[in-house]
Design a protein around this motif. Sequence first.
Motif, PDB file in Angstrom:
ATOM      1  N   LEU A 146      -8.759  -8.993 -10.873  1.00  7.38           N
ATOM      2  CA  LEU A 146      -8.819  -9.451  -9.541  1.00  7.38           C
ATOM      3  C   LEU A 146      -7.372  -9.976  -9.129  1.00  7.38           C
ATOM      4  N   PHE A 147      -6.501 -10.756  -9.978  1.00  9.83           N
ATOM      5  CA  PHE A 147      -5.228 -10.926  -9.558  1.00  9.83           C
ATOM      6  C   PHE A 147      -4.195  -9.993  -9.083  1.00  9.83           C
ATOM      7  N   LEU A 148      -4.330  -8.814 -10.201  1.00 13.34           N
ATOM      8  CA  LEU A 148      -3.628  -7.618  -9.974  1.00 13.34           C
ATOM      9  C   LEU A 148      -4.062  -6.798  -8.658  1.00 13.34           C
ATOM     10  N   GLN A 149      -5.471  -6.671  -8.615  1.00 12.30           N
ATOM     11  CA  GLN A 149      -5.915  -5.936  -7.306  1.00 12.30           C
ATOM     12  C   GLN A 149      -5.680  -6.674  -6.180  1.00 12.30           C
ATOM     13  N   LYS A 150      -5.726  -8.023  -6.072  1.00  5.58           N
ATOM     14  CA  LYS A 150      -5.606  -8.506  -4.842  1.00  5.58           C
ATOM     15  C   LYS A 150      -4.047  -8.480  -4.267  1.00  5.58           C
ATOM     16  N   THR A 151      -3.323  -8.644  -5.491  1.00  2.93           N
ATOM     17  CA  THR A 151      -1.912  -8.449  -5.152  1.00  2.93           C
ATOM     18  C   THR A 151      -1.471  -6.973  -4.623  1.00  2.93           C
ATOM     19  N   ASN A 152      -2.291  -6.050  -5.173  1.00  8.07           N
ATOM     20  CA  ASN A 152      -1.966  -4.586  -4.898  1.00  8.07           C
ATOM     21  C   ASN A 152      -2.399  -4.498  -3.379  1.00  8.07           C
ATOM     22  N   ILE A 153      -3.477  -5.018  -2.919  1.00  8.52           N
ATOM     23  CA  ILE A 153      -4.008  -4.885  -1.522  1.00  8.52           C
ATOM     24  C   ILE A 153      -3.241  -5.551  -0.542  1.00  8.52           C
ATOM     25  N   ILE A 154      -2.857  -6.895  -0.973  1.00  6.50           N
ATOM     26  CA  ILE A 154      -1.786  -7.435   0.110  1.00  6.50           C
ATOM     27  C   ILE A 154      -0.716  -6.553   0.217  1.00  6.50           C
ATOM     28  N   ARG A 155      -0.090  -6.237  -0.789  1.00 10.89           N
ATOM     29  CA  ARG A 155       1.249  -5.441  -0.621  1.00 10.89           C
ATOM     30  C   ARG A 155       1.218  -4.227   0.119  1.00 10.89           C
ATOM     31  N   ASP A 156       0.058  -3.563  -0.312  1.00  7.10           N
ATOM     32  CA  ASP A 156      -0.098  -2.137   0.310  1.00  7.10           C
ATOM     33  C   ASP A 156      -0.796  -2.054   1.677  1.00  7.10           C
ATOM     34  N   TYR A 157      -0.890  -3.292   2.534  1.00 10.56           N
ATOM     35  CA  TYR A 157      -1.486  -3.450   3.656  1.00 10.56           C
ATOM     36  C   TYR A 157      -0.916  -2.025   4.780  1.00 10.56           C
ATOM     37  N   LEU A 158       0.136  -1.877   4.775  1.00 12.95           N
ATOM     38  CA  LEU A 158       0.620  -0.927   5.831  1.00 12.95           C
ATOM     39  C   LEU A 158       0.242   0.416   5.699  1.00 12.95           C
ATOM     40  N   GLU A 159       0.514   0.795   4.022  1.00  9.46           N
ATOM     41  CA  GLU A 159       0.119   1.884   3.542  1.00  9.46           C
ATOM     42  C   GLU A 159      -1.282   2.440   3.982  1.00  9.46           C
ATOM     43  N   ASP A 185      -4.043  -4.832  13.996  1.00 14.10           N
ATOM     44  CA  ASP A 185      -3.015  -5.607  14.953  1.00 14.10           C
ATOM     45  C   ASP A 185      -1.913  -6.439  14.191  1.00 14.10           C
ATOM     46  N   LEU A 186      -2.088  -6.545  13.005  1.00 17.33           N
ATOM     47  CA  LEU A 186      -1.124  -7.539  12.175  1.00 17.33           C
ATOM     48  C   LEU A 186       0.215  -6.571  11.935  1.00 17.33           C
ATOM     49  N   LYS A 187       0.110  -5.173  12.200  1.00 16.44           N
ATOM     50  CA  LYS A 187       1.299  -4.580  11.907  1.00 16.44           C
ATOM     51  C   LYS A 187       2.190  -4.406  13.402  1.00 16.44           C
ATOM     52  N   TYR A 188       1.679  -4.914  14.065  1.00 15.85           N
ATOM     53  CA  TYR A 188       2.597  -4.859  15.629  1.00 15.85           C
ATOM     54  C   TYR A 188       3.634  -6.201  15.317  1.00 15.85           C
ATOM     55  N   GLU A 189       4.857  -5.936  15.869  1.00 13.59           N
ATOM     56  CA  GLU A 189       5.716  -7.002  15.826  1.00 13.59           C
ATOM     57  C   GLU A 189       5.512  -7.985  16.589  1.00 13.59           C
ATOM     58  N   GLU A 190       4.709  -7.911  17.854  1.00 12.36           N
ATOM     59  CA  GLU A 190       4.414  -8.887  18.432  1.00 12.36           C
ATOM     60  C   GLU A 190       3.529 -10.034  17.807  1.00 12.36           C
TER      61      GLU A 190
END
Length: 251
Positions: A146-159, A185-190
Amino acid sequence: MLTFAVLQVCIFYLVLRALDTVEDDTSIATDVKVPILIAFHRHIYDRDWHFSCGTKDYKVLMDQFHHVSTAFLELGKGYQEAIEDITKRMGAGMAKFICKEVETVDDYDEYCHYVAGLVGLGLSKLFHAADKEDLASDSLSNSMGLFLQKTNIIRDYLEDINEIPKSRMFWPRQIWSKYVNKLEDLKYEENSDKAVQCLNDMVTNALIHVEDCLKYMAALRDPAIFKFCAIPQVDYFSTISQLLVLCVHVS
């Protein structure tokens, strides 16, 4: 030279990597993908089965999956049964979440269990079957994944959110909906301030598994198995620490 069951672990990884390739390919229609995921644990016994999907090295793996099946069929029965069991459970879980969004934190934990926690359980069984380690508890084994997968999911958000032809969304609505109306919406600078707040929430959730990971690794006896487990964990500890620094600096 590694002293534990290298061949068995390699085959285990390739089987699950192939299963994951089917899940990852968003160009496969749901009515085609779901039956393959559910039946994948049976396909590994078929030397002639293959399914063309994925890209680059993953496509090569899928096109030449008969080599993996051939190697799998040469393993001892105990190893085959352990790999089949994890593959069956993982495929069923992946199929479930093809048709279901990750709404709650409980959903998030369940999805991560299927796609990574089960890998931890499977590896623990393989280490034990090789008479190298005591059988770790399911809870600790699950946390390793779970720790590895959650870190992956957080890191790979934009992809994942930009995936074509269809976005892949694994962040739980229960968390991100506190900050934005739509996950993309989290990917937008505003929305950068809200994005960092949401990131902090996601990182905090991932950190709850760290103590279990340390307990799991502290109990390992075989040096090769310890290295095998510790190297990715340390790498992901580094990734999550960088995300924490981002949260602190931006906020």
